[in-house]
Design an enzyme around this catalytic site. Sequence first.
Site, mmCIF file in Angstrom:
data_model
loop_
_atom_site.group_PDB
_atom_site.id
_atom_site.type_symbol
_atom_site.label_atom_id
_atom_site.label_comp_id
_atom_site.label_asym_id
_atom_site.label_seq_id
_atom_site.Cartn_x
_atom_site.Cartn_y
_atom_site.Cartn_z
ATOM 1 N N GLU A 66 -8.335 11.851 27.090
ATOM 2 C CA GLU A 66 -7.387 12.488 26.489
ATOM 3 C C GLU A 66 -6.174 11.716 26.030
ATOM 4 O O GLU A 66 -5.740 11.526 24.711
ATOM 5 C CB GLU A 66 -7.224 13.974 26.806
ATOM 6 C CG GLU A 66 -8.060 14.848 27.080
ATOM 7 C CD GLU A 66 -8.660 15.428 25.691
ATOM 8 O OE1 GLU A 66 -7.840 15.494 24.782
ATOM 9 O OE2 GLU A 66 -9.817 15.462 25.750
ATOM 10 N N ASN B 191 -3.045 22.906 23.835
ATOM 11 C CA ASN B 191 -3.818 22.264 22.904
ATOM 12 C C ASN B 191 -4.658 23.235 22.360
ATOM 13 O O ASN B 191 -4.947 23.115 21.118
ATOM 14 C CB ASN B 191 -4.417 21.301 23.599
ATOM 15 C CG ASN B 191 -5.502 20.376 22.581
ATOM 16 O OD1 ASN B 191 -5.112 19.932 21.719
ATOM 17 N ND2 ASN B 191 -6.691 20.405 23.107
ATOM 18 N N TRP C 235 -5.924 24.292 -2.332
ATOM 19 C CA TRP C 235 -5.385 25.218 -1.381
ATOM 20 C C TRP C 235 -4.789 26.094 -2.055
ATOM 21 O O TRP C 235 -4.309 26.166 -3.301
ATOM 22 C CB TRP C 235 -4.232 24.090 -0.812
ATOM 23 C CG TRP C 235 -4.591 22.820 -0.150
ATOM 24 C CD1 TRP C 235 -4.260 21.670 -0.598
ATOM 25 C CD2 TRP C 235 -5.447 22.823 1.035
ATOM 26 N NE1 TRP C 235 -5.040 20.699 0.413
ATOM 27 C CE2 TRP C 235 -5.634 21.295 1.450
ATOM 28 C CE3 TRP C 235 -5.652 23.744 2.004
ATOM 29 C CZ2 TRP C 235 -6.368 21.070 2.454
ATOM 30 C CZ3 TRP C 235 -6.253 23.440 3.173
ATOM 31 C CH2 TRP C 235 -6.735 21.914 3.398
ATOM 32 N N TRP D 97 -6.853 9.691 23.287
ATOM 33 C CA TRP D 97 -7.055 10.061 21.897
ATOM 34 C C TRP D 97 -5.430 9.780 21.124
ATOM 35 O O TRP D 97 -5.394 9.575 19.879
ATOM 36 C CB TRP D 97 -7.108 11.767 21.946
ATOM 37 C CG TRP D 97 -8.377 12.212 21.846
ATOM 38 C CD1 TRP D 97 -9.184 12.573 22.762
ATOM 39 C CD2 TRP D 97 -9.110 12.343 20.641
ATOM 40 N NE1 TRP D 97 -10.652 12.900 22.243
ATOM 41 C CE2 TRP D 97 -10.542 12.818 20.645
ATOM 42 C CE3 TRP D 97 -8.885 12.171 19.219
ATOM 43 C CZ2 TRP D 97 -11.658 13.302 19.903
ATOM 44 C CZ3 TRP D 97 -9.931 12.575 18.220
ATOM 45 C CH2 TRP D 97 -11.161 12.890 18.509
ATOM 46 N N TRP E 292 -2.795 21.770 5.002
ATOM 47 C CA TRP E 292 -2.259 21.416 6.266
ATOM 48 C C TRP E 292 -1.114 20.883 6.543
ATOM 49 O O TRP E 292 -0.502 21.078 7.442
ATOM 50 C CB TRP E 292 -3.601 20.602 6.884
ATOM 51 C CG TRP E 292 -3.863 19.215 6.244
ATOM 52 C CD1 TRP E 292 -4.849 19.071 5.394
ATOM 53 C CD2 TRP E 292 -2.882 18.084 6.448
ATOM 54 N NE1 TRP E 292 -4.483 17.752 4.740
ATOM 55 C CE2 TRP E 292 -3.480 17.297 5.444
ATOM 56 C CE3 TRP E 292 -1.885 17.898 7.429
ATOM 57 C CZ2 TRP E 292 -3.156 15.936 5.247
ATOM 58 C CZ3 TRP E 292 -1.623 16.251 7.205
ATOM 59 C CH2 TRP E 292 -2.113 15.588 6.188
ATOM 60 N N TRP F 97 -3.729 17.368 12.925
ATOM 61 C CA TRP F 97 -3.828 18.538 11.752
ATOM 62 C C TRP F 97 -5.139 18.067 10.958
ATOM 63 O O TRP F 97 -5.624 18.828 10.627
ATOM 64 C CB TRP F 97 -2.505 18.360 11.060
ATOM 65 C CG TRP F 97 -1.638 19.501 11.554
ATOM 66 C CD1 TRP F 97 -0.632 19.334 12.606
ATOM 67 C CD2 TRP F 97 -1.667 20.851 11.279
ATOM 68 N NE1 TRP F 97 -0.055 20.656 12.876
ATOM 69 C CE2 TRP F 97 -0.786 21.319 12.087
ATOM 70 C CE3 TRP F 97 -2.525 21.599 10.542
ATOM 71 C CZ2 TRP F 97 -0.432 22.984 11.987
ATOM 72 C CZ3 TRP F 97 -2.317 23.269 10.564
ATOM 73 C CH2 TRP F 97 -1.169 23.627 11.171
#
Length: 470
Positions: free
Chosen positions: A272, A338, A303, A275, A356, A379
Amino acid sequence: MDRSTGLVWLRNDLRISDNPALAAACKESDAVIALYIHETDKGIRAPGGAARWWLHHSLTVLAKDLAELGISLMVESGKAGDVLADVIKNQSVGNVHWNRRYAPAEVAIDKEIKENLRKDELSVTSHPGNVLIEPWMIETGQGKPYSVFSPFWKTLRDKHIEQPLQKPRKLGDAIKAGNVDREYKAPKWSKKFDGVWATGEKAAHDALDHFLDQNLEDYPEGRNFPARDVTSRLSPHLRFGEISPRQVWHTALARTQSHHELRAPTDKFLSELAWRDFSYHQLFHRPDISSAPMQPKYSRMEWRTDAKALHAWEKGMTGIPIVDAGMRELWQTGYMHNRVRMLVASLLSKNLLIDWREGERWFWDCLVDSDMANNPASWQWVAGSGLDAAPYFRIFNPATQGERFDADGKYVREWVPEIKAMPDKWIHNPSGAPKDVLKAAGVELGTTYPRAIVDLKESRERALEAQKNL
Ligand code: FAD
């Protein structure tokens, strides 16, 4: 002071130990000053409100820690090149050090400043920054940047991660800590974080120790359950560099080496952490991940504009309990778990089909850990436009996710108290509950708690269609 004064320009590295720039300056000079600049250069993304709260408190602690070593911390604001030039002139600085940063605009600013200072015959050195590995030191077999996480992680875990550096020597007697308040511009609403977080290097190491002692074993499974609170909560500390990722890496490995049963959880935890490096890898290699979709086809996405729905989402009033719980946790604490971040982002960018970037901006302002790399990359991952994104057909159903990861409704009840009397069976879907159940729980939809603003099934189909059309 004489020409041998060293200057450390601090940015995302508000710590004393394992700070390569600070260590080098203290080695080179007998007098060192530290400088933090609230930068106004074009291209620098100004920190959001919650991050400014953190920054202020972190600088306050750092000023004290540095003063113990005989180093004063100056806090200024303006264009970095101009501020540096002034400080260098006024303080007779002979050498300058900083740790690197990785957004393309930041890299360009640092490069220009370095060239200008060198023209003035100053010694300027940049050092490895706030990542496990420099983004250009890791590449695919074809010599390209990685676009998929698993091979990135496979390569990273076999790399040699440098051991952290020790605290630098004391340069003199302790001095009085400098004033960091002058530039304090955090919004009033962030005051509520005062009782929530402890900032600074010691607090960061305490958080890591607590996590390794109490929660690591349960991490692989428990990290999915928002009410269990087993994750490290290191993200704001890492964001501001109060602890370095390689300190986290080596402390975790050293602590768990002799405990066979902790190997798998440690591996999961470090993956993690990786990441985060993967996000920085993407940030470094792309022009602007916070404004442009990484997959170009997403620039054709149609959108929806829906100010009312966006507002309901921001305020935690969507009528979808786990989403509202997450958005309220964010507003109250500057943090969100998370899994819930994924659910709220999926609801906005998929079910509501709202760009987003709107959500990224809200997170940027409200998160204490709002991060140049992690926030936009995550995102884009959820929205589908990221490089190694969730497949377009993965649209989380927040009600079933809630039933799975908050089965007893503990998390929802904490943040959405107006529905706390709902039975477990309906706590994640009050809009679908029978009238008598609502009545018994004292819930009046549309009055005491909103009716769901979107039909999850229909909006899922709409999102699938919109993405297929790309
Ligand atoms: P732990 O699980 O204890 O992980 C340890 C560290 O690893 C974290 O502190 C973080 O630095 C890193 N990490 C863990 N998970 C991820 C991940 N999925 N992606 C990247 N790094 C990770 N993280 C931020 O630091 N800043 C952000 O602005 C941010 N925005 C996000 C926005 C969305 C929409 C989503 C889905 C995720 C976002 N994340 C962000 C990633 C992740 O949610 C947080 O890093 C994590 O929740 C922080 O809690 P923790 O420190 O307890 O994590």
